[in-house]
Design an enzyme around this catalytic site. Structure first.
Site, PDB file in Angstrom:
ATOM      1  N   CYS A 135      39.149  39.062   2.441  1.00 27.48           N
ATOM      2  CA  CYS A 135      39.701  40.387   2.714  1.00 27.48           C
ATOM      3  C   CYS A 135      38.740  41.323   3.426  1.00 27.48           C
ATOM      4  CB  CYS A 135      40.046  41.071   1.400  1.00 27.48           C
ATOM      5  SG  CYS A 135      41.114  40.129   0.359  1.00 27.48           S
ATOM      6  N   GLY A 141      40.528  38.749   7.444  1.00 21.86           N
ATOM      7  CA  GLY A 141      41.814  38.488   6.801  1.00 21.86           C
ATOM      8  C   GLY A 141      42.917  38.588   7.825  1.00 21.86           C
ATOM      9  N   TYR A 181      28.382  33.143   8.905  1.00 26.90           N
ATOM     10  CA  TYR A 181      29.678  32.949   9.536  1.00 26.90           C
ATOM     11  C   TYR A 181      30.658  34.108   9.440  1.00 26.90           C
ATOM     12  CZ  TYR A 181      34.355  30.883  10.128  1.00 26.90           C
ATOM     13  OH  TYR A 181      35.633  30.629  10.512  1.00 26.90           O
TER      14      TYR A 181
END
Ligand code: SF4
Length: 508
Positions: free
Chosen positions: A9, A38, A264
């Site tokens: 999120c 997200g 990442y």
């Protein structure tokens, strides 16, 4: 299975002291800047001081959900927003109840909550809430937090007190933003600081605005000044009437910022807890080049090129190429219009999706010794296909895989979607073949001529933080949570069941 893990999120909030000004467009900008965190659903809650909270949320990308037309219908000077990728509760994913912000309202209290993180062991709290007669409409940790807050509010009406008590009862990773019916925003970061959270401000002649965001790139995007990170264990109160107030309510012996944010998840233009994500990635590439035995072969170097896996391998590949003095070549073309390849039924379709998404540029690859640079290998499926594409379609002479992140060998219970070791190419091979052999087995599986991972020490050095500041659990198996034993013994079947639901729903 999707190869890369996904962050669950992004959260965002804004408050403005001018009640005649609407923050809806700013919510859109803050969320679209964090779309990478997200991509399945998006939503906002908005309030005009003295009025009611209105919430709008739907499945889809920010641009699909928060259209101009829709934004014009939501007017208010205080608001929060959320982008979501679902794992918990995915089977009922179509239900709006599972999309955030989670707008809670009963006779006693009303608020809206946006959450990034995971409370891995919440069954005890949920049971207590059940015993108190609370009715749950979802099976998510987000609602557990909301119900917990509502229960505490029966005994104390002061928001900081409610949140202090709630923080002490939650064990897990959580960055939260809560908007109250009075139009206040509270930003809370768990005491270990697993997830990033930061605040910013924008002061003009006409109005003052305060912002909270998962990543600083969102603060930049709305044209605000980055102020600082929310400290682990801190509650920050943003009000349209007052200056920022904050209190450190919980102090842990150590912090545990997720290392994957640097490897990442986060956007390279973000700064997290004082560290530039782009600089950390560059150093990862440089440090790997220093340790690479392949670079001792001068004949090899004459024909070698460094090719990043777009887009996530890029920053580190630049660092590697700079340190090794090898040419950096964009040898893989990414089709930017292929979205969300992870929602694909059937293995064949997913394989085809990689081909649709990436194509080797034969004119620069053919006959070359390719050093393929990626940020991480989690399940290994995509890496294997890219290696094969480079050989078969690109005509590479050899393919040597280099990885910014050390081998991912353990499951994550703090909010990232690799729930079992069996799904991790390094994890399962380590279990089967042991410490000495497993890297070679991974290399063999992905079909690379050689494979080199970052060392744990070099990863920490690249980020500039040590093991008392970072979560490295997926690399070491050491979980920095209170209920570690409970988590380790958390029935795999429960996790599998939760995961299976998302598969049934076509979410891979
Ligand atoms: S286990 Fe890995 S992915 Fe999960 S929070 Fe820790 S570092 Fe991040």
């Amino acid at each position: 299975m999707r190869d890369k893990p996904l962050e669950h999120c992004a959260i965002f909030g804004v408050t403005c002291d001018d009640v005649a000004f609407s923050v809806s467009k700013l919510l859109y900008q803050g969320l679209i800047a964090q779309q990478h965190r997200g991509q399945e659903s998006s939503g906002i809650s908005i309030l005009k001081t003295g009025g009611k909270i209105y919430t709008y949320k739907r499945k889809g990308l920010v641009s699909q959900v928060l259209t101009d037309n829709k934004l014009s219908q939501f007017w208010g000077n205080v608001g929060i927003g959320h982008n979501r990728y679902a794992t918990t509760g995915s089977s009922e994913y179509e239900s709006l109840d599972y999309i955030q912000p989670f707008h809670f309202k009963n006779n006693d209290i009303e608020f809206s909550l946006a959450f990034n993180g995971t409370i891995p062991v919440y069954d005890d709290i949920k049971k207590k809430m059940d015993d108190l007669g609370r009715i749950f409409v979802t099976n998510t940790d987000t609602e557990v937090i909301a119900q917990l807050i509502a229960s505490i509010a029966i005994g104390t009406e002061k928001w900081p007190e409610i949140l202090k008590i709630a923080s002490k009862l939650l064990d897990g990773s959580y960055s939260l933003v809560i908007m109250t019916a009075d139009g206040d925003i509270y930003a809370i970061r768990d005491p270990k600081g697993f997830k990033p959270l930061c605040i910013g401000e924008l002061k003009t002649e006409k109005r003052n605005l305060y912002f909270v965001a998962s990543e600083s790139c969102a603060i930049d995007t709305v044209g605000a000044n980055f102020l600082r990170d929310v400290k682990p264990g801190e509650i920050v109160h943003l009000s349209h009437q007052k200056d920022i107030q904050s209190e450190l309510v919980l102090k842990a012996e150590r912090t545990a910022l997720c290392q994957f944010e640097f490897v990442y998840f986060a956007r390279p233009d973000s700064i997290i807890d004082g560290v530039s994500v782009a600089q950390a990635r560059l150093r990862m590439g440089e440090n790997l080049a220093v340790k690479d035995p392949q670079l001792l072969d001068q004949e090899f170097k004459k024909n070698a090129i460094v090719v990043p896996v777009p887009d996530s391998g890029r920053s580190a590949a630049v660092g590697y190429a700079k340190q090794s003095r090898l040419p950096y070549v964009e040898g893989l073309m990414k089709n930017r219009y292929v979205w969300r390849t992870f929602i694909m039924p059937g293995q064949k379709t997913r394989k085809a999706a990689v081909k649709e998404k990436l194509n080797p540029i034969k004119s620069v690859i053919q006959g070359k010794d390719v050093i393929l640079f990626d940020d991480s290998i989690v399940r290994g499926t995509t890496t294997k296909q890219i290696v094969s594409l480079l050989r078969q379609k690109g005509g590479a002479k050899s393919v040597h895989v280099r990885v910014s992140c050390p081998p991912v060998v353990s499951a994550c219970y703090m909010g990232i979607d690799f729930p079992t070791t069996k799904e991790l190419i390094a994890g399962k091979n380590k279990e089967k073949y042991g410490e000495k052999e497993y890297i070679n087995k991974v290399r063999n599986t992905i079909g690379a001529d050689s494979l080199l991972y970052q060392t744990l020490d070099d990863l920490k050095k690249s980020i500039g933080k040590d093991e008392s500041q970072l979560c490295l659990a997926c690399l070491t198996g050491e979980y920095p949570l209170k209920h570690t034993d409970k988590i380790k013994h958390l029935e795999e079947s429960i996790l599998k069941e939760r995961y299976k639901k998302s598969e049934q729903n076509g979410i891979y």
